[in-house]
Design a protein around this motif. Sequence first.
Motif, PDB file in Angstrom:
ATOM      1  N   PHE A   1      34.087  31.806  58.765  1.00 51.35           N
ATOM      2  CA  PHE A   1      35.542  31.749  58.723  1.00 51.35           C
ATOM      3  C   PHE A   1      35.988  32.472  57.462  1.00 51.35           C
ATOM      4  O   PHE A   1      35.169  32.838  56.605  1.00 51.35           O
ATOM      5  CB  PHE A   1      36.060  30.306  58.748  1.00 51.35           C
ATOM      6  N   ALA A   2      37.275  32.702  57.344  1.00 53.85           N
ATOM      7  CA  ALA A   2      37.815  33.393  56.168  1.00 53.85           C
ATOM      8  C   ALA A   2      39.122  32.750  55.745  1.00 53.85           C
ATOM      9  O   ALA A   2      39.815  32.116  56.544  1.00 53.85           O
ATOM     10  CB  ALA A   2      38.035  34.871  56.488  1.00 53.85           C
ATOM     11  N   VAL A   3      39.443  32.962  54.475  1.00 52.14           N
ATOM     12  CA  VAL A   3      40.734  32.554  53.931  1.00 52.14           C
ATOM     13  C   VAL A   3      41.331  33.790  53.265  1.00 52.14           C
ATOM     14  O   VAL A   3      40.745  34.343  52.338  1.00 52.14           O
ATOM     15  CB  VAL A   3      40.593  31.411  52.902  1.00 52.14           C
ATOM     16  N   SER A   4      42.482  34.225  53.768  1.00 54.64           N
ATOM     17  CA  SER A   4      43.159  35.358  53.145  1.00 54.64           C
ATOM     18  C   SER A   4      44.269  34.828  52.248  1.00 54.64           C
ATOM     19  O   SER A   4      44.741  33.703  52.416  1.00 54.64           O
ATOM     20  CB  SER A   4      43.716  36.323  54.198  1.00 54.64           C
ATOM     21  N   TYR A   5      44.660  35.666  51.292  1.00 54.08           N
ATOM     22  CA  TYR A   5      45.723  35.280  50.375  1.00 54.08           C
ATOM     23  C   TYR A   5      46.305  36.530  49.719  1.00 54.08           C
ATOM     24  O   TYR A   5      45.699  37.598  49.726  1.00 54.08           O
ATOM     25  CB  TYR A   5      45.199  34.320  49.298  1.00 54.08           C
ATOM     26  N   ARG A   6      47.482  36.368  49.152  1.00 50.45           N
ATOM     27  CA  ARG A   6      48.109  37.442  48.393  1.00 50.45           C
ATOM     28  C   ARG A   6      47.681  37.266  46.936  1.00 50.45           C
ATOM     29  O   ARG A   6      47.977  36.259  46.309  1.00 50.45           O
ATOM     30  CB  ARG A   6      49.635  37.402  48.512  1.00 50.45           C
ATOM     31  N   ASN A   7      46.964  38.254  46.421  1.00 49.69           N
ATOM     32  CA  ASN A   7      46.465  38.187  45.053  1.00 49.69           C
ATOM     33  C   ASN A   7      47.638  38.219  44.076  1.00 49.69           C
ATOM     34  O   ASN A   7      48.480  39.123  44.140  1.00 49.69           O
ATOM     35  CB  ASN A   7      45.499  39.350  44.800  1.00 49.69           C
ATOM     36  N   SER A   8      47.692  37.257  43.185  1.00 52.34           N
ATOM     37  CA  SER A   8      48.831  37.134  42.274  1.00 52.34           C
ATOM     38  C   SER A   8      48.867  38.226  41.213  1.00 52.34           C
ATOM     39  O   SER A   8      49.937  38.539  40.692  1.00 52.34           O
ATOM     40  CB  SER A   8      48.823  35.760  41.603  1.00 52.34           C
TER      41      SER A   8
ATOM     42  N   ASP B   1      42.794  44.833  50.408  1.00 49.71           N
ATOM     43  CA  ASP B   1      43.514  46.052  50.755  1.00 49.71           C
ATOM     44  C   ASP B   1      43.491  47.058  49.615  1.00 49.71           C
ATOM     45  O   ASP B   1      43.879  48.208  49.801  1.00 49.71           O
ATOM     46  CB  ASP B   1      44.962  45.725  51.124  1.00 49.71           C
ATOM     47  N   GLN B   2      43.044  46.633  48.442  1.00 53.29           N
ATOM     48  CA  GLN B   2      43.036  47.482  47.255  1.00 53.29           C
ATOM     49  C   GLN B   2      41.692  47.307  46.549  1.00 53.29           C
ATOM     50  O   GLN B   2      41.266  46.175  46.286  1.00 53.29           O
ATOM     51  CB  GLN B   2      44.191  47.046  46.357  1.00 53.29           C
ATOM     52  N   THR B   3      41.014  48.398  46.217  1.00 51.70           N
ATOM     53  CA  THR B   3      39.689  48.299  45.584  1.00 51.70           C
ATOM     54  C   THR B   3      39.744  47.589  44.231  1.00 51.70           C
ATOM     55  O   THR B   3      38.782  46.933  43.841  1.00 51.70           O
ATOM     56  CB  THR B   3      39.035  49.679  45.416  1.00 51.70           C
ATOM     57  N   ALA B   4      40.856  47.685  43.505  1.00 50.88           N
ATOM     58  CA  ALA B   4      40.956  47.040  42.195  1.00 50.88           C
ATOM     59  C   ALA B   4      40.765  45.536  42.292  1.00 50.88           C
ATOM     60  O   ALA B   4      40.209  44.919  41.376  1.00 50.88           O
ATOM     61  CB  ALA B   4      42.293  47.356  41.552  1.00 50.88           C
ATOM     62  N   VAL B   5      41.194  44.933  43.375  1.00 48.63           N
ATOM     63  CA  VAL B   5      41.008  43.491  43.548  1.00 48.63           C
ATOM     64  C   VAL B   5      39.512  43.172  43.552  1.00 48.63           C
ATOM     65  O   VAL B   5      39.066  42.214  42.913  1.00 48.63           O
ATOM     66  CB  VAL B   5      41.674  42.987  44.847  1.00 48.63           C
ATOM     67  N   LEU B   6      38.733  43.987  44.221  1.00 51.38           N
ATOM     68  CA  LEU B   6      37.295  43.755  44.304  1.00 51.38           C
ATOM     69  C   LEU B   6      36.591  44.123  43.000  1.00 51.38           C
ATOM     70  O   LEU B   6      35.732  43.387  42.516  1.00 51.38           O
ATOM     71  CB  LEU B   6      36.712  44.539  45.477  1.00 51.38           C
ATOM     72  N   GLU B   7      36.952  45.268  42.436  1.00 47.06           N
ATOM     73  CA  GLU B   7      36.267  45.763  41.244  1.00 47.06           C
ATOM     74  C   GLU B   7      36.658  45.023  39.973  1.00 47.06           C
ATOM     75  O   GLU B   7      35.804  44.716  39.139  1.00 47.06           O
ATOM     76  CB  GLU B   7      36.556  47.253  41.068  1.00 47.06           C
ATOM     77  N   GLU B   8      37.930  44.755  39.803  1.00 48.28           N
ATOM     78  CA  GLU B   8      38.406  44.162  38.551  1.00 48.28           C
ATOM     79  C   GLU B   8      38.590  42.647  38.640  1.00 48.28           C
ATOM     80  O   GLU B   8      38.115  41.912  37.786  1.00 48.28           O
ATOM     81  CB  GLU B   8      39.713  44.834  38.131  1.00 48.28           C
TER      82      GLU B   8
ATOM     83  N   ALA C   1      29.748  48.928  44.427  1.00 50.83           N
ATOM     84  CA  ALA C   1      31.002  49.585  44.782  1.00 50.83           C
ATOM     85  C   ALA C   1      31.531  49.047  46.112  1.00 50.83           C
ATOM     86  O   ALA C   1      30.761  48.887  47.068  1.00 50.83           O
ATOM     87  CB  ALA C   1      30.785  51.087  44.899  1.00 50.83           C
ATOM     88  N   PRO C   2      32.822  48.760  46.179  1.00 52.24           N
ATOM     89  CA  PRO C   2      33.408  48.379  47.468  1.00 52.24           C
ATOM     90  C   PRO C   2      33.232  49.525  48.462  1.00 52.24           C
ATOM     91  O   PRO C   2      33.186  50.694  48.078  1.00 52.24           O
ATOM     92  CB  PRO C   2      34.887  48.155  47.149  1.00 52.24           C
ATOM     93  N   ARG C   3      33.132  49.167  49.713  1.00 53.96           N
ATOM     94  CA  ARG C   3      32.991  50.192  50.756  1.00 53.96           C
ATOM     95  C   ARG C   3      34.147  50.047  51.740  1.00 53.96           C
ATOM     96  O   ARG C   3      34.727  48.962  51.856  1.00 53.96           O
ATOM     97  CB  ARG C   3      31.648  50.088  51.440  1.00 53.96           C
ATOM     98  N   PRO C   4      34.485  51.119  52.430  1.00 52.31           N
ATOM     99  CA  PRO C   4      35.536  50.998  53.443  1.00 52.31           C
ATOM    100  C   PRO C   4      35.138  49.946  54.488  1.00 52.31           C
ATOM    101  O   PRO C   4      33.975  49.866  54.899  1.00 52.31           O
ATOM    102  CB  PRO C   4      35.602  52.391  54.066  1.00 52.31           C
ATOM    103  N   ALA C   5      36.094  49.160  54.885  1.00 57.20           N
ATOM    104  CA  ALA C   5      35.834  48.137  55.902  1.00 57.20           C
ATOM    105  C   ALA C   5      35.592  48.809  57.247  1.00 57.20           C
ATOM    106  O   ALA C   5      36.094  49.909  57.499  1.00 57.20           O
ATOM    107  CB  ALA C   5      37.026  47.190  55.995  1.00 57.20           C
TER     108      ALA C   5
END
Length: 136
Positions: free
Chosen positions: A21-28, A54-61, A68-72
């Motif tokens: 399962f997954a939980v999505s959210y809007r990163n603050s 939706d943005q690599t910075a969320v994953l990287e930072e 490295a994040p990869r395209p979904a």
Amino acid sequence: MTVRAADGQLIARVPLRGDRFAVSYRNSVYGTLAEERYRVDPDGRFELVEIAADQTAVLEEYYAVPGAPRPAPDGDRRAYVAAPDPERPAVFDDLNIAATDLGERTLWVPGSPPVPVWKRVVSDNPTVLLEIEETK
């Protein structure tokens, strides 16, 4: 799978047909959507197995993933995916999340419609508990 308010009130019940399962959210920090994807282990604990955004910075930072994040893949809800840091396994006995209007947390269970948890919590305490409950 159930979602319960801090006082135990049932907010949602969704059949979990597999172990994901997954939980999505809007990163603050970045203001874009992200998603934490979990597996329910045989012992009933929750293990973070993938992070998507939706943005690599969320994953990287924000998450500081080691690779490295990869395209979904085609059809994914998010644009990029990454594995969590294997040096810091994220395994939880309990999974509490804050169901606030800012975070817009939504539960995604394969085969079921998404559950916008943030719209269903109407108390001063936005903490909810995700649990696995056996049905008969």
